[in-house]
Design a protein around this motif. Structure first.
Motif, PDB file in Angstrom:
ATOM      1  N   TRP A  81       5.017   3.173   3.562  1.00  0.00           N
ATOM      2  CA  TRP A  81       5.109   2.197   2.467  1.00  0.00           C
ATOM      3  C   TRP A  81       6.090   1.082   2.813  1.00  0.00           C
ATOM      4  CZ3 TRP A  81       9.709   2.383  -0.871  1.00  0.00           C
ATOM      5  CH2 TRP A  81       9.727   1.384  -1.838  1.00  0.00           C
TER       6      TRP A  81
ATOM      7  N   ALA B 227       4.592  -1.157   5.409  1.00  0.00           N
ATOM      8  CA  ALA B 227       3.555  -2.013   4.842  1.00  0.00           C
ATOM      9  C   ALA B 227       4.168  -3.195   4.087  1.00  0.00           C
ATOM     10  CB  ALA B 227       2.660  -1.199   3.918  1.00  0.00           C
TER      11      ALA B 227
ATOM     12  N   GLU C 282       0.842  -1.198   0.000  1.00  0.00           N
ATOM     13  CA  GLU C 282       0.000   0.000   0.000  1.00  0.00           C
ATOM     14  C   GLU C 282       0.883   1.257   0.000  1.00  0.00           C
ATOM     15  OE1 GLU C 282      -2.646   0.119   3.282  1.00  0.00           O
ATOM     16  OE2 GLU C 282      -3.502   2.085   2.764  1.00  0.00           O
TER      17      GLU C 282
END
Length: 407
Positions: free
Chosen positions: A400, A403, A323
């Motif tokens: 990011w 994730a 994501e």
């Protein structure tokens, strides 16, 4: 919980620091003793029976140094052994190789455009090549121990050129030159561990047991020590090369590495001749300059680097699918790719710094960890924040990365 990436970065820094410190100690002692041996006055009839002597001044005092060709007539007390410098340098260097190139093999060791390797295959090749280097070199020394040493040096140079070509045909350019340095450093440490120190221990044992030491052990040890003297400067160049893409990312990086070994010979020949009072062969400086100019010319040949990494599989998959990747891609394209590109358009930047390109999604994925550490976790990049990256953009990079890694 402290950030694991930060811990890893600090561990790498600490090991690199230790490696540099121990390397300075090893190189310094090596250069000193070679200069001392060459500069000894051997035309004096010394009452001690020593082969030569020299007076030196340093640190506000005078030193009177004598060298015995084989050994003194009895075992002196408080004998100092010079070996920890070599061992510590190799061990810390191997630890750094493990931390950077083995644990980060998919980013630093393997280049699919050169050879598609699994991580375990690349590491195995690395380890096997280091052992291979010592075996081949040691055998060459045994074959040529009584021959003209120039012949041995030429044979060794041929091996180094072959290994330079091999490494650049298997690993990434950065890893190839670094490995050639590790290959050579392994030979140098092997000389100390397997030959020089054991031979000196044989001489010491003979003295302690009332036997006359055999001069051959000193002869062999000096041969290996001389080789180390000529190999030191190229190793330093190769270890520093990973910071300079003009050296490792050139199409002719293997040839550049080969010429560096010749520069090591010309530079050391000058200093060794001077220390031995055989004049100052200034032609060596001209030869070194010419070799360096050739290297500079070769480095500007078309540079190579693999295009997009395969984002459909392998280690890049989790970063490409995490994501926030699209947003991070926009950030990197806008804040970083003006320099980190195949053709940088930032004034004064001719090549992507350190060979890192970030102008395609695959390249961003391949350098995810570096982007996180340099522009997300720290403010190291952009330098002086010249592209005005915002704090919320750095936060997006951190989110990011978390994730993708489950952090």
């Amino acid at each position: 919980m402290y950030d694991l990436a930060a811990m890893g970065a600090w561990l790498e820094f600490a090991v690199r620091w230790v490696h540099v410190i121990t390397a300075i100690a090893w190189i310094g002692s090596s250069f000193y003793f070679i200069a001392l041996d060459l500069g000894l006055h051997r035309d004096r009839n010394l009452a001690s029976g020593a082969d030569g002597e020299e007076w030196q001044v340093h640190g506000g005092g005078f030193y009177h140094i004598q060298k015995y060709l084989v050994a003194p007539d009895h075992m002196p007390g408080g004998l100092i052994w010079h070996k920890w410098q070599s061992y510590s340098t190799w061990l810390s260097g191997f630890a750094l190789l493990f931390l950077v190139y083995y644990l980060g093999a998919e980013f630093y060791l393997i280049d699919p455009a050169v050879m598609a390797l699994a991580q375990w295959q690349a590491v195995l090749i690395s380890l096997a090549s280091l052992g291979f280097g010592w075996v081949v070199y040691n055998q060459l020394c045994k074959w040529f121990v009584d021959a003209d040493q120039t012949v041995l040096m030429v044979a060794l140079f041929a091996v180094l050129v072959a290994m330079a070509y091999f490494y650049t045909s298997v690993f990434s350019g950065r890893a190839a030159l670094l490995h050639l340095g590790a290959f050579t450093a392994t030979i140098m440490s092997g000389n100390v561990f397997f030959i020089i120190i054991p031979n000196q221990k044989i001489v010491v044992d003979d003295l302690m047991n009332g036997r006359t030491p055999d001069a051959k052990y000193g002869k062999i040890a000096k041969q290996r020590s001389t080789h180390n003297n000529y190999l030191t400067l190229p190793v330093i160049f190769l270890m520093l090369s990973n910071h300079y893409p003009l050296a490792f990312a050139s199409q002719y990086n293997w040839l550049i590495a080969s010429l560096v070994f010749l520069m090591g010979v010309t530079i050391r020949h000058y200093f060794n001749s001077m220390h031995a009072r055989k004049g100052e062969p200034t032609w060596t400086w001209a030869a070194t300059a010419i070799l360096f100019l050739i290297i500079m010319w070769l480095s500007t040949a078309p540079m190579f680097r693999g295009d997009d990494a395969d984002m459909a599989s392998g280690p890049g998959q989790r970063f490409a699918q995490a994501e926030g990747f699209d947003h991070v891609q926009d950030i990197v394209m806008g804040r970083c790719s003006m320099c980190h590109a195949a053709e940088p358009f930032w004034d004064g930047i001719l090549w992507a710094p350190k060979g890192v390109r970030l102008d395609t999604p695959g390249q961003i994925v391949a350098n995810a960890s570096a982007i996180y550490l340099q522009a997300g976790l720290t403010h190291a990049m952009p330098p002086a924040n010249v592209s005005y990256i915002e704090e919320d953009e750095r936060a997006a990079i951190r989110a990011w990365y978390a994730a993708a890694t489950g952090g």
